[in-house]
Design an enzyme around this catalytic site. Structure first.
Site, PDB file in Angstrom:
ATOM      1  N   TRP A 119       0.871  -1.259  -0.011  1.00  0.00           N
ATOM      2  CA  TRP A 119       0.158  -0.023   0.129  1.00  0.00           C
ATOM      3  C   TRP A 119       0.972   0.934  -0.067  1.00  0.00           C
ATOM      4  O   TRP A 119       0.512   2.389  -0.588  1.00  0.00           O
ATOM      5  CB  TRP A 119      -1.055   0.010   1.200  1.00  0.00           C
ATOM      6  CG  TRP A 119      -1.832  -1.264   1.027  1.00  0.00           C
ATOM      7  CD1 TRP A 119      -2.072  -2.044   2.009  1.00  0.00           C
ATOM      8  CD2 TRP A 119      -2.783  -1.594  -0.089  1.00  0.00           C
ATOM      9  NE1 TRP A 119      -2.996  -3.090   1.693  1.00  0.00           N
ATOM     10  CE2 TRP A 119      -3.624  -2.596   0.519  1.00  0.00           C
ATOM     11  CE3 TRP A 119      -2.940  -1.035  -1.119  1.00  0.00           C
ATOM     12  CZ2 TRP A 119      -4.363  -3.279  -0.233  1.00  0.00           C
ATOM     13  CZ3 TRP A 119      -3.899  -1.583  -2.052  1.00  0.00           C
ATOM     14  CH2 TRP A 119      -4.612  -2.929  -1.691  1.00  0.00           C
ATOM     15  N   ASP A 134      -1.269   6.550   6.460  1.00  0.00           N
ATOM     16  CA  ASP A 134      -2.440   5.505   6.192  1.00  0.00           C
ATOM     17  C   ASP A 134      -2.671   4.406   7.330  1.00  0.00           C
ATOM     18  O   ASP A 134      -2.015   3.648   7.645  1.00  0.00           O
ATOM     19  CB  ASP A 134      -2.158   4.781   4.911  1.00  0.00           C
ATOM     20  CG  ASP A 134      -3.317   3.696   4.427  1.00  0.00           C
ATOM     21  OD1 ASP A 134      -4.315   3.490   5.096  1.00  0.00           O
ATOM     22  OD2 ASP A 134      -3.147   3.037   3.217  1.00  0.00           O
ATOM     23  N   LYS A 152     -11.993  -2.135   6.902  1.00  0.00           N
ATOM     24  CA  LYS A 152     -10.945  -3.157   7.417  1.00  0.00           C
ATOM     25  C   LYS A 152     -11.647  -3.136   9.125  1.00  0.00           C
ATOM     26  O   LYS A 152     -11.912  -4.043   9.472  1.00  0.00           O
ATOM     27  CB  LYS A 152      -9.586  -2.530   7.601  1.00  0.00           C
ATOM     28  CG  LYS A 152      -9.120  -2.372   5.936  1.00  0.00           C
ATOM     29  CD  LYS A 152      -8.797  -3.565   5.323  1.00  0.00           C
ATOM     30  CE  LYS A 152      -8.500  -3.384   3.757  1.00  0.00           C
ATOM     31  NZ  LYS A 152      -7.478  -2.496   3.283  1.00  0.00           N
TER      32      LYS A 152
HETATM   33  C1  LIG Z   1      -7.180  -2.132   2.065  1.00  0.00           C
HETATM   34  C2  LIG Z   1      -6.107  -1.108   2.267  1.00  0.00           C
HETATM   35  C3  LIG Z   1      -5.693   0.021   1.092  1.00  0.00           C
HETATM   36  C4  LIG Z   1      -6.899   0.182  -0.160  1.00  0.00           C
HETATM   37  O1  LIG Z   1      -8.079   0.513   0.210  1.00  0.00           O
HETATM   38  P1  LIG Z   1      -9.256   0.705  -0.878  1.00  0.00           P
HETATM   39  O2  LIG Z   1     -10.072   1.236   0.061  1.00  0.00           O
HETATM   40  O3  LIG Z   1      -9.500  -0.755  -1.349  1.00  0.00           O
HETATM   41  O4  LIG Z   1      -8.639   1.583  -1.463  1.00  0.00           O
HETATM   42  C5  LIG Z   1      -4.938   0.825   1.431  1.00  0.00           C
HETATM   43  N1  LIG Z   1      -4.130   0.938   2.657  1.00  0.00           N
HETATM   44  C6  LIG Z   1      -4.417  -0.005   3.536  1.00  0.00           C
HETATM   45  C7  LIG Z   1      -3.354   0.079   4.615  1.00  0.00           C
HETATM   46  C8  LIG Z   1      -5.026  -0.902   3.344  1.00  0.00           C
HETATM   47  O5  LIG Z   1      -5.209  -2.013   4.211  1.00  0.00           O
END
Ligand SMILES: *Cc1c(COP(=O)(O)O)cnc(C)c1O
Length: 360
Positions: A101, A171, A195
């Site tokens: 990511w 993030d 998540k």
């Molecule tokens: C799942 C995830 C993403 C991607 O998320 P989307 O909503 O599908 O764009 C980005 N960063 C992390 C840390 C993730 O776990």
């Protein structure tokens, strides 16, 4: 009705209490005669829902008044672009690349300016967090970027990087609200809801107010400017209304559990059950350096792809689902977010013990 223990990395398990409440309110939300899905986002009833969601989130994370909370769309992926578009005044940013990511965010930022990779753990398949105490932070960096919990590889920053005074952007998609955090240490915290918080389709961004300006990269669309959403209290256009409603219920559930201190304790206890087992198992082993282990995502392998596949198949049949690891790590991954009850992990470990005996 039969529910499984769902170890999916995302979209992921939600608290049963929340799902039941949402089901009860599906046809008639508190006397309105309609579902929240059918309701104008400008209605009184919905205004209360979104205001309460924000207030509860502020309580949970102790968010200072000089930070805005935005409910956005486009997934975490859109933030990979919105962050540079809104913050790259000097067109320079520093990225710490600890997984897929962060790598994708770093790549996206290169569209908008110079995005330096100042540290990485790619040399060992992202199985650890690099030392970030004294990195070569660029003099003119607009921000330093991290992915705080690496969902695929199962690592987590236990200490934030020393950004040498630069703004930290994080993030937190897969560790959001899993433990307390000091919001004041960040310029932007963002995460997709799917998540640890709610349904897919909602992204929450917590942004220090002085970073929300009209001074964005030329050509940045209106919808991709933080200011657009901040000025309109996340109601510039139709927000992901139903998703925010579920997130709001999860915030209330978290408060009922005792807040984030209590969640941290619970999550540590829960993760320890699995890690302690992995550390003494003869068949299974964790893939991450111990001190960098995530509380939320636990990858593990047997070292034999056929054995891994056999385990996943038998576990699925026994009601432990979505344990197949990401293709870049292989093996298995158990995502044990806030809503995974401790019994789920206890029973998984029991099952792993039995599998180990049978396959010794
Ligand atoms: C799942 C995830 C993403 C991607 O998320 P989307 O909503 O599908 O764009 C980005 N960063 C992390 C840390 C993730 O776990």
């Amino acid at each position: 009705m039969s529910r499984v223990y769902n170890f999916s990395a995302g979209p992921a398990v939600l608290p049963e209490e929340v799902l039941k409440e949402a089901a009860e309110e599906m046809m008639d939300y508190r006397g309105t005669g309609m579902s929240v899905m059918e309701m104008s986002h400008r209605s009184k009833a919905y205004e209360t829902i979104i205001k309460e969601a924000e207030a509860d989130l502020r309580d949970l994370l102790n968010i200072p008044d000089n930070y805005k909370v935005l409910f956005l769309q486009g997934g975490a992926h859109l933030q990979f672009a919105m962050v540079p578009m809104n913050l790259m005044k000097n067109k320079v940013a520093d990225y710490i690349v600890t997984g897929m990511w962060a790598k994708k965010a770093h790549k996206e930022a290169q569209k908008f300016g110079t995005a330096n990779k100042i540290a990485t753990s790619e040399d060992d398949n992202f199985s650890y967090i690099p030392d970030c105490s004294d990195l070569p932070i660029s003099e003119d960096a607009d921000y330093v970027y991290i992915c705080e919990n690496n969902t695929i590889y199962g690592t987590k920053f236990k200490t934030l990087p020393n950004t040498k005074g630069k703004i930290l952007v994080s993030d937190v998609s897969s560790c959001f609200l899993s433990e307390p955090m000091d919001v004041t240490k960040y310029g932007i915290i963002y995460g997709g809801a799917q998540k640890n918080i709610g349904p897919a389709g909602v992204v929450i961004a917590i942004i220090r107010e002085d970073l929300i300006t009209e001074d964005v990269l030329e050509g940045t669309p209106t919808m991709l400017q933080y200011k657009t959403h901040a000025d309109a209290d996340s109601m510039y256009n139709t927000p992901p209304a139903y998703g925010i409603y579920i997130c709001g219920k999860v915030f209330k559930w978290l408060k009922k559990q005792g807040g984030l201190e209590a969640m941290k304790e619970y999550n540590e206890k829960k993760a320890a059950i699995l890690y302690d087992f992995l550390d003494q198992s003869k068949l299974f082993k964790g893939t991450v350096r111990k001190e960098d282990r995530s509380l939320m995502n636990v990858p593990f392998v047997t070292g034999d792809a056929d054995m891994d596949a056999k385990f996943v198949k038998e576990a699925t049949a026994a009601g432990f689902t979505n344990l197949k690891g990401h293709r870049s790590v292989g093996g298995m991954r158990a995502s044990i977010y806030n809503a995974m009850p401790i019994e789920g992990v206890e029973k998984l470990v029991e099952f792993m013990k039995k599998f180990e005996e049978e396959n010794a």
